[in-house]
Motif scaffolding. Structure first.
Motif, PDB file in Angstrom:
ATOM      1  N   ILE A   1      34.697  64.649  66.813  1.00 55.63           N
ATOM      2  CA  ILE A   1      34.647  65.575  65.672  1.00 55.63           C
ATOM      3  C   ILE A   1      35.488  66.799  65.963  1.00 55.63           C
ATOM      4  CG2 ILE A   1      33.105  67.044  64.325  1.00 55.63           C
ATOM      5  CD1 ILE A   1      30.947  64.921  64.714  1.00 55.63           C
ATOM      6  N   MET A   2      35.414  67.325  67.183  1.00 56.87           N
ATOM      7  CA  MET A   2      36.178  68.511  67.523  1.00 56.87           C
ATOM      8  C   MET A   2      37.677  68.257  67.426  1.00 56.87           C
ATOM      9  SD  MET A   2      34.063  70.977  68.124  1.00 56.87           S
ATOM     10  CE  MET A   2      33.132  70.216  66.820  1.00 56.87           C
ATOM     11  N   MET A   3      38.080  67.031  67.817  1.00 58.61           N
ATOM     12  CA  MET A   3      39.521  66.707  67.794  1.00 58.61           C
ATOM     13  C   MET A   3      39.992  66.591  66.365  1.00 58.61           C
ATOM     14  SD  MET A   3      39.725  63.937  70.918  1.00 58.61           S
ATOM     15  CE  MET A   3      41.479  63.624  70.622  1.00 58.61           C
ATOM     16  N   THR A   4      39.204  65.955  65.534  1.00 58.21           N
ATOM     17  CA  THR A   4      39.624  65.754  64.145  1.00 58.21           C
ATOM     18  C   THR A   4      39.618  67.040  63.369  1.00 58.21           C
ATOM     19  OG1 THR A   4      37.360  65.217  63.529  1.00 58.21           O
ATOM     20  CG2 THR A   4      38.778  63.377  64.074  1.00 58.21           C
ATOM     21  N   THR A   5      38.818  67.997  63.803  1.00 65.19           N
ATOM     22  CA  THR A   5      38.745  69.254  63.062  1.00 65.19           C
ATOM     23  C   THR A   5      39.589  70.335  63.684  1.00 65.19           C
ATOM     24  OG1 THR A   5      36.768  69.877  64.318  1.00 65.19           O
ATOM     25  CG2 THR A   5      36.423  68.721  62.222  1.00 65.19           C
ATOM     26  N   GLY A   6      40.250  70.016  64.836  1.00 68.41           N
ATOM     27  CA  GLY A   6      41.077  71.022  65.518  1.00 68.41           C
ATOM     28  C   GLY A   6      40.276  72.061  66.207  1.00 68.41           C
TER      29      GLY A   6
ATOM     30  N   THR B   1      27.742  60.936  60.350  1.00 65.98           N
ATOM     31  CA  THR B   1      28.341  59.692  60.807  1.00 65.98           C
ATOM     32  C   THR B   1      29.700  60.007  61.431  1.00 65.98           C
ATOM     33  OG1 THR B   1      29.517  59.241  58.749  1.00 65.98           O
ATOM     34  CG2 THR B   1      27.238  58.495  58.885  1.00 65.98           C
ATOM     35  N   THR B   2      30.304  59.079  62.090  1.00 62.41           N
ATOM     36  CA  THR B   2      31.624  59.246  62.721  1.00 62.41           C
ATOM     37  C   THR B   2      32.722  59.256  61.683  1.00 62.41           C
ATOM     38  OG1 THR B   2      31.744  56.872  63.057  1.00 62.41           O
ATOM     39  CG2 THR B   2      30.845  58.175  64.863  1.00 62.41           C
ATOM     40  N   ALA B   3      32.370  58.921  60.426  1.00 61.73           N
ATOM     41  CA  ALA B   3      33.401  58.917  59.393  1.00 61.73           C
ATOM     42  C   ALA B   3      33.848  60.317  59.049  1.00 61.73           C
ATOM     43  CB  ALA B   3      32.872  58.210  58.156  1.00 61.73           C
ATOM     44  N   GLY B   4      33.026  61.277  59.316  1.00 63.55           N
ATOM     45  CA  GLY B   4      33.380  62.652  59.019  1.00 63.55           C
ATOM     46  C   GLY B   4      32.176  63.535  59.201  1.00 63.55           C
ATOM     47  N   TRP B   5      32.471  64.766  59.579  1.00 68.82           N
ATOM     48  CA  TRP B   5      31.349  65.665  59.864  1.00 68.82           C
ATOM     49  C   TRP B   5      30.532  65.978  58.632  1.00 68.82           C
ATOM     50  CZ3 TRP B   5      28.999  66.934  64.105  1.00 68.82           C
ATOM     51  CH2 TRP B   5      28.101  67.992  64.107  1.00 68.82           C
ATOM     52  N   ASP B   6      31.192  66.046  57.495  1.00 70.39           N
ATOM     53  CA  ASP B   6      30.479  66.405  56.276  1.00 70.39           C
ATOM     54  C   ASP B   6      29.805  65.212  55.602  1.00 70.39           C
ATOM     55  OD1 ASP B   6      31.125  69.065  56.530  1.00 70.39           O
ATOM     56  OD2 ASP B   6      33.006  68.839  55.384  1.00 70.39           O
ATOM     57  N   VAL B   7      30.077  64.039  56.135  1.00 69.63           N
ATOM     58  CA  VAL B   7      29.440  62.851  55.543  1.00 69.63           C
ATOM     59  C   VAL B   7      27.990  62.810  56.001  1.00 69.63           C
ATOM     60  CG1 VAL B   7      29.461  60.367  55.343  1.00 69.63           C
ATOM     61  CG2 VAL B   7      31.612  61.636  55.477  1.00 69.63           C
ATOM     62  N   VAL B   8      27.110  62.839  55.058  1.00 70.25           N
ATOM     63  CA  VAL B   8      25.669  62.830  55.366  1.00 70.25           C
ATOM     64  C   VAL B   8      25.077  61.521  54.880  1.00 70.25           C
ATOM     65  CG1 VAL B   8      23.464  64.012  55.017  1.00 70.25           C
ATOM     66  CG2 VAL B   8      25.577  65.328  55.126  1.00 70.25           C
ATOM     67  N   LYS B   9      24.211  60.993  55.666  1.00 66.38           N
ATOM     68  CA  LYS B   9      23.575  59.744  55.263  1.00 66.38           C
ATOM     69  C   LYS B   9      22.730  59.947  53.996  1.00 66.38           C
ATOM     70  CE  LYS B   9      23.173  57.620  59.825  1.00 66.38           C
ATOM     71  NZ  LYS B   9      22.249  57.083  60.838  1.00 66.38           N
ATOM     72  N   LYS B  10      22.659  58.885  53.221  1.00 65.81           N
ATOM     73  CA  LYS B  10      21.866  58.973  51.995  1.00 65.81           C
ATOM     74  C   LYS B  10      20.371  59.052  52.282  1.00 65.81           C
ATOM     75  CE  LYS B  10      25.144  56.807  48.870  1.00 65.81           C
ATOM     76  NZ  LYS B  10      25.397  55.740  47.887  1.00 65.81           N
ATOM     77  N   PHE B  11      19.984  58.495  53.360  1.00 71.38           N
ATOM     78  CA  PHE B  11      18.562  58.548  53.706  1.00 71.38           C
ATOM     79  C   PHE B  11      18.405  59.240  55.037  1.00 71.38           C
ATOM     80  CE2 PHE B  11      14.899  56.785  55.972  1.00 71.38           C
ATOM     81  CZ  PHE B  11      13.891  57.231  55.115  1.00 71.38           C
ATOM     82  N   ILE B  12      17.668  60.292  55.057  1.00 69.35           N
ATOM     83  CA  ILE B  12      17.432  61.049  56.286  1.00 69.35           C
ATOM     84  C   ILE B  12      15.950  60.921  56.603  1.00 69.35           C
ATOM     85  CG2 ILE B  12      17.520  63.312  57.374  1.00 69.35           C
ATOM     86  CD1 ILE B  12      19.737  64.035  55.427  1.00 69.35           C
ATOM     87  N   PRO B  13      15.624  60.290  57.704  1.00 71.73           N
ATOM     88  CA  PRO B  13      14.205  60.085  58.068  1.00 71.73           C
ATOM     89  C   PRO B  13      13.585  61.331  58.650  1.00 71.73           C
ATOM     90  CG  PRO B  13      15.592  59.115  59.739  1.00 71.73           C
ATOM     91  CD  PRO B  13      16.546  59.633  58.696  1.00 71.73           C
ATOM     92  N   PHE B  14      13.388  62.358  57.751  1.00 74.43           N
ATOM     93  CA  PHE B  14      12.817  63.617  58.228  1.00 74.43           C
ATOM     94  C   PHE B  14      11.509  63.875  57.477  1.00 74.43           C
ATOM     95  CE2 PHE B  14      12.446  68.300  57.806  1.00 74.43           C
ATOM     96  CZ  PHE B  14      12.242  68.597  59.142  1.00 74.43           C
ATOM     97  N   ASP B  15      10.460  64.143  58.246  1.00 70.80           N
ATOM     98  CA  ASP B  15       9.148  64.416  57.663  1.00 70.80           C
ATOM     99  C   ASP B  15       9.056  65.898  57.330  1.00 70.80           C
ATOM    100  OD1 ASP B  15       6.568  64.527  56.813  1.00 70.80           O
ATOM    101  OD2 ASP B  15       5.642  64.016  58.749  1.00 70.80           O
ATOM    102  N   HIS B  16       9.294  66.202  56.027  1.00 72.14           N
ATOM    103  CA  HIS B  16       9.345  67.608  55.629  1.00 72.14           C
ATOM    104  C   HIS B  16       7.989  68.291  55.752  1.00 72.14           C
ATOM    105  CE1 HIS B  16      10.837  71.125  53.431  1.00 72.14           C
ATOM    106  NE2 HIS B  16      12.059  70.582  53.511  1.00 72.14           N
ATOM    107  N   SER B  17       6.917  67.489  55.718  1.00 74.43           N
ATOM    108  CA  SER B  17       5.588  68.110  55.819  1.00 74.43           C
ATOM    109  C   SER B  17       5.360  68.731  57.179  1.00 74.43           C
ATOM    110  CB  SER B  17       4.499  67.068  55.529  1.00 74.43           C
ATOM    111  OG  SER B  17       4.580  66.014  56.482  1.00 74.43           O
ATOM    112  N   SER B  18       6.205  68.320  58.189  1.00 74.70           N
ATOM    113  CA  SER B  18       6.058  68.901  59.530  1.00 74.70           C
ATOM    114  C   SER B  18       6.497  70.352  59.554  1.00 74.70           C
ATOM    115  CB  SER B  18       6.860  68.077  60.541  1.00 74.70           C
ATOM    116  OG  SER B  18       8.259  68.150  60.251  1.00 74.70           O
ATOM    117  N   THR B  19       7.196  70.792  58.472  1.00 71.40           N
ATOM    118  CA  THR B  19       7.644  72.185  58.406  1.00 71.40           C
ATOM    119  C   THR B  19       6.571  73.078  57.799  1.00 71.40           C
ATOM    120  OG1 THR B  19       8.592  71.964  56.193  1.00 71.40           O
ATOM    121  CG2 THR B  19       9.997  71.332  58.057  1.00 71.40           C
ATOM    122  N   GLY B  20       5.506  72.455  57.285  1.00 68.42           N
ATOM    123  CA  GLY B  20       4.488  73.246  56.599  1.00 68.42           C
ATOM    124  C   GLY B  20       4.729  73.359  55.109  1.00 68.42           C
ATOM    125  N   TYR B  21       5.753  72.701  54.598  1.00 65.81           N
ATOM    126  CA  TYR B  21       6.047  72.723  53.154  1.00 65.81           C
ATOM    127  C   TYR B  21       6.326  71.278  52.728  1.00 65.81           C
ATOM    128  CZ  TYR B  21       7.884  74.275  48.637  1.00 65.81           C
ATOM    129  OH  TYR B  21       8.075  74.476  47.278  1.00 65.81           O
TER     130      TYR B  21
END
Length: 568
Positions: A12-17, A39-59
């Protein structure tokens, strides 16, 4: 970082200079593997599904929050730098007029669902009840800046002035009604037209008046409306014919006879107003039935004054011919004219009982004659007396007092009490037909000795032959009234009482040839053959005395016992 993470980081560092520069985690102290989102396709590419339990933040994410893009709320890459109050994401269009707690009206399921707002409305100066509770907010909150809910009028005419102006029944403006709608309309009512105007105490509405349309009394005027009945009901007064109010000059105080429940079925207090109480059928009679030609003065008060025609036309019984009393109440009552209820028991000296109570008047009072009617049985029942054949009352010269045998319950069968005569009936005599003794319907002078009726029985009897033996004509010596057969003669009443074996001997053994009178009573007269034929000892050779009782007894002939002590 893991080895793979380091490799990914270098790529990522190389591709972004940015290689060779010191880069901190843009998300702050977020402790997650970068590959969870990137993903390795690009730093700004975000997966459509993120397995994050938001309730662990208290909200916890509920409702529509579950479908919002992370970046919509997390404007900063440092995810912890985000507010959790509604106004942090949602612009307060109400400009803090309703407080900062959006959940008072809104919910995560549907931002525009505002049913809960009605529950909050109770905390304002205008709680929502009746039709207000189901009205949409914009129905009242209009012509304002969007979603602004303050400074609305609280009085009815602030919203309902148009209805006030358009009302015609009654015309509110012409009647100069108050604009305080709640004087007549219920705020709690679901229907606006349902009014509850409380009529002034000077003229409270009761009965049918409560269902009368306002315009029925208040054509255009409300103030100063007259309160007398006749003011509204003069036409009813003038058009009434039963009775005609105008001709009778009935007072125009309608409430004396009518009520507010219904106009028809007036109740006139005849007792109080005229002194003649209406009872029974009189209470339901038409006024014109008595007040002929609308005459209300000088009317008769006695029954005959109105019922003379009924009296003259009655044929059962014929009142006129019988000259019955003009006091109709003697037999009739005010409930029903017929049938009449003449009380023969209390109004005459001849009480009617049993079958007499069901007899038609004309059967006794023939020719319409009531006065002087005889009260003895014979006067009415002479025909019955003469026509009776079993027994023939005329031939038998029966007494004319029918009650001797008959009663008032029924004419037949008669029950003559023979015990009241000089010859009471006992035993089988009670079942014998009258004619068996009273031959040729002869009742008076009938003999009461047995022989008079039983002569043929006496003469026909052969065992024993009563006639040949000259038996006594007093049958009761052997017979009873219970039954003729099985006569029982009591020998003990004779000069020769029967004892021992004599009781089992047939009568003919002693009374040979049916000879009863003069029968000898000594033993030898019957036992001479026994005496002559005896050999042990030989009575004849030894010249024994012929008094058998010296050795024999009536109990046993064979077992003779001679008492030698009675000899020399």
């Amino acid at each position: 970082m893991s080895r793979l993470t380091n490799v990914l980081y270098v790529v990522i560092m190389m591709t972004t200079g940015l290689i060779g520069q010191e880069i901190d985690n843009p998300h702050g102290d977020l402790n997650m593997d970068c590959r969870e989102c990137h993903t390795t396709a690009g730093w700004d590419v975000v997966k459509k599904f993120i397995p994050f339990d938001h309730s662990s933040t208290g909200y916890a994410l509920v409702g529509q929050h579950k479908f919002v893009e992370c970046g919509d709320c997390h404007q900063s890459l440092v995810f912890r730098q985000v507010g959790i109050a509604c106004v942090d994401c949602h612009t307060d269009v109400h400009q803090s007029e309703l407080g900062l707690n959006c959940e008072s009206c809104h919910n995560p399921q549907n931002w525009n669902e505002r049913r809960e707002s009605f529950n909050r409305h109770a905390n304002t100066n205008f709680p929502l009840i009746g039709a207000h509770a189901i009205a949409d907010c914009e129905t009242c909150h209009f012509n304002q800046q969007e979603n602004e809910f303050t400074n609305l009028p609280l009085d009815c005419d602030g919203c309902h002035i148009e209805q006030f102006a358009e009302a015609t029944n009654p015309d509110h403006q012409k009647a100069n009604f108050s604009t305080r709608c709640d004087d007549c309309h219920r705020i709690s009512a679901v229907v606006w037209r349902k009014t509850e105007f409380v009529h002034p105490r000077q003229f409270e509405l009761n009965g049918s008046h409560t269902r009368t349309d306002c315009a029925g009394c208040h054509a255009e005027q409300f103030a100063g409306t007259p309160q007398e009945c006749v003011s509204c009901h003069l036409a009813d007064y003038n058009s009434t014919t039963d009775p005609p109010h105008t001709e009778f000059q009935i007072p125009q105080v309608c409430e004396q006879c009518h009520s507010e429940s219904k106009w028809t079925g007036a109740v006139f207090d005849h007792q109080e107003r005229s002194g003649f109480a209406l009872n029974g059928a009189h209470a339901s009679a038409k006024c014109s039935s008595c007040h002929i030609n609308n005459n209300v003065t000088g009317l008769p008060r006695d029954c005959f004054g109105c019922h003379e025609s009924d009296y003259n036309e009655t044929t059962n019984p014929d009142h006129a011919a019988a000259k019955l009393d003009h006091n109709c109440m003697t037999c009739h009552n005010e409930s029903v004219w017929s049938p009449s209820s003449f009380d023969h028991n209390t109004q005459t000296n001849y009480p009617l009982s049993n079958a007499h109570a069901d007899v038609d008047c004309a059967e006794c009072h023939q020719g319409g004659t009531f006065a002087g009617t005889p009260t003895d049985c014979w006067s009415c029942h002479e025909t019955n007396f003469r026509n009776v054949s079993d027994p023939d009352h005329v031939a038998g010269n029966y007494p004319h007092d029918c009650l001797t045998c008959h009663n008032e319950n029924y004419w037949t069968p008669a029950e003559f009490d023979h015990d009241r005569t000089s010859f009471p009936l006992t035993g089988a005599h009670r079942q014998v037909d009258c004619a068996d003794c009273h031959i040729n319907n002869q009742y008076t002078g009938t003999p009461n000795d047995c022989w008079s009726c039983h002569e043929s029985n006496y003469n026909d009897t052969t065992d024993p032959n009563h006639a040949a033996n000259n038996y006594s004509h007093d049958c009761l010596i052997c017979h009873t009234t219970e039954k003729w057969e099985g006569a029982e003669f009591d020998h003990d009443l004779t000069d020769f009482p029967l004892t021992g074996a004599h009781r089992q001997v047939d009568c003919a053994d002693c009374h040979t040839n049916n000879q009863y009178a003069g029968t000898p009573t000594d033993c030898f007269a019957c036992h001479d053959d026994d005496y002559n034929n005896t050999t042990n000892p030989d009575h004849q050779a030894q010249n024994y005395p012929t008094d058998c009782t010296l050795c024999h007894s009536t109990n046993d002939w064979e077992d003779a016992q001679f008492d030698h002590n009675r000899t020399n």
